[in-house]
Design a protein around this motif. Structure first.
Motif, PDB file in Angstrom:
ATOM      1  N   LYS A   1      32.500  42.848  38.784  1.00  0.00           N
ATOM      2  CA  LYS A   1      32.139  42.305  37.489  1.00  0.00           C
ATOM      3  C   LYS A   1      32.177  43.381  36.383  1.00  0.00           C
ATOM      4  O   LYS A   1      32.808  43.292  35.117  1.00  0.00           O
TER       5      LYS A   1
ATOM      6  N   LYS B   1      35.923  44.047  35.837  1.00  0.00           N
ATOM      7  CA  LYS B   1      36.514  43.116  35.315  1.00  0.00           C
ATOM      8  C   LYS B   1      36.498  43.179  33.571  1.00  0.00           C
ATOM      9  O   LYS B   1      37.237  43.040  32.815  1.00  0.00           O
TER      10      LYS B   1
ATOM     11  N   ASN C   1      41.258  37.886  32.125  1.00  0.00           N
ATOM     12  CA  ASN C   1      40.207  38.318  32.742  1.00  0.00           C
ATOM     13  C   ASN C   1      38.854  37.952  32.301  1.00  0.00           C
ATOM     14  O   ASN C   1      37.604  38.306  32.726  1.00  0.00           O
TER      15      ASN C   1
ATOM     16  N   ASN D   1      37.693  35.244  32.423  1.00  0.00           N
ATOM     17  CA  ASN D   1      36.833  34.161  33.294  1.00  0.00           C
ATOM     18  C   ASN D   1      36.126  34.901  34.433  1.00  0.00           C
ATOM     19  O   ASN D   1      37.086  35.216  35.331  1.00  0.00           O
ATOM     20  N   PHE D   2      34.825  34.996  34.291  1.00  0.00           N
ATOM     21  CA  PHE D   2      34.100  36.170  35.172  1.00  0.00           C
ATOM     22  C   PHE D   2      33.752  35.009  36.388  1.00  0.00           C
ATOM     23  O   PHE D   2      33.218  35.657  37.326  1.00  0.00           O
ATOM     24  N   ALA D   3      34.028  34.026  36.264  1.00  0.00           N
ATOM     25  CA  ALA D   3      33.819  33.217  37.590  1.00  0.00           C
ATOM     26  C   ALA D   3      34.891  33.381  38.544  1.00  0.00           C
ATOM     27  O   ALA D   3      34.614  33.286  39.918  1.00  0.00           O
ATOM     28  N   GLU D   4      36.072  33.807  38.048  1.00  0.00           N
ATOM     29  CA  GLU D   4      36.983  34.310  39.274  1.00  0.00           C
ATOM     30  C   GLU D   4      36.572  35.738  39.855  1.00  0.00           C
ATOM     31  O   GLU D   4      36.313  36.801  39.046  1.00  0.00           O
ATOM     32  N   GLU D   5      36.942  36.005  41.129  1.00  0.00           N
ATOM     33  CA  GLU D   5      36.664  37.442  41.727  1.00  0.00           C
ATOM     34  C   GLU D   5      37.729  38.403  41.380  1.00  0.00           C
ATOM     35  O   GLU D   5      37.816  39.499  41.149  1.00  0.00           O
TER      36      GLU D   5
ATOM     37  N   GLU E   1      27.177  45.153  45.463  1.00  0.00           N
ATOM     38  CA  GLU E   1      26.506  43.865  45.221  1.00  0.00           C
ATOM     39  C   GLU E   1      25.064  43.720  46.186  1.00  0.00           C
ATOM     40  O   GLU E   1      24.448  42.996  45.477  1.00  0.00           O
TER      41      GLU E   1
END
Length: 201
Positions: free
Chosen positions: A93, A96, A163, A165-169, A198
């Protein structure tokens, strides 16, 4: 170094795909014309003892086109050289978010450079200068700088938007290209580090 994803649907995806086709066409023909022009000039010089008088000027014009259209193309493919030693070991994250910041900042810088280049092109055009051999308006050479910088700015903007969209890894280094490593050992080491980071959070 990156893996391609399917072209996203939507308005931006269609614009990106259309620009990509135009870039490939211009770059392909630019390189082909440079090769043909250079070979013809060498052939004329050594066989007929007569060079093509505009050959050098034409190649200079084509080099500008290929260089600055290639800027947008390289950005689209995510193949610019990056210094990522610290970036690679950060959590996903954070990386990103950094990619959004880096892409947005670079897009702004490219846009500013394009604006200054446009002002310069306008000055050259207003003076009516022409090239010595081909007798073409000189600004036609420099206008490709504006186009290339504008396309690069657009590509970096698309990267920043992709980028968000922080729901995407996945982290995208361009609108279509995912940040990844072909070397499985490097990819596995980075993945283990990220998973451990994490778990500690």
């Amino acid at each position: 170094m990156q893996e391609s994803r399917p072209v996203p649907f939507g308005f931006l995806g269609r614009i990106d795909a259309a620009i990509g086709r135009i870039e490939v066409l211009i770059l392909s023909w630019g390189v082909i014309l440079m090769a043909v022009n250079t070979i013809a000039n060498v052939f004329g010089r050594y066989v007929f003892n007569q060079s093509i008088y505009f050959s050098e000027e034409l190649n200079e014009f084509l080099i500008v086109i290929v260089t600055f259209m290639g800027l947008g193309y390289a950005t689209r493919k995510g193949i610019h050289i990056r210094m990522s030693a610290i970036y690679d070991v950060l959590p996903i994250k954070v990386r990103k978010a950094l990619m959004v910041l880096i892409a947005a900042t670079t897009a702004a810088m490219m846009a500013v450079l394009a604006w200054y280049a446009l002002e310069y092109v306008q000055k050259v055009a207003s003076r009516g200068r022409i090239t010595p051999a081909l007798q073409l308006p000189l600004y036609l050479t420099y206008v490709w700088v504006v186009i290339g910088l504008t396309l690069a700015s657009f590509q970096y903007l698309l990267t920043a938007l992709r980028n968000l969209n922080f729901a995407e890894e996945e982290i995208y280094v361009s609108y279509l290209e995912v940040d990844s490593y072909e070397d499985p050992e490097t990819a596995a080491a980075i993945r283990r580090h990220n998973e451990a980071a994490e778990e500690d959070q």
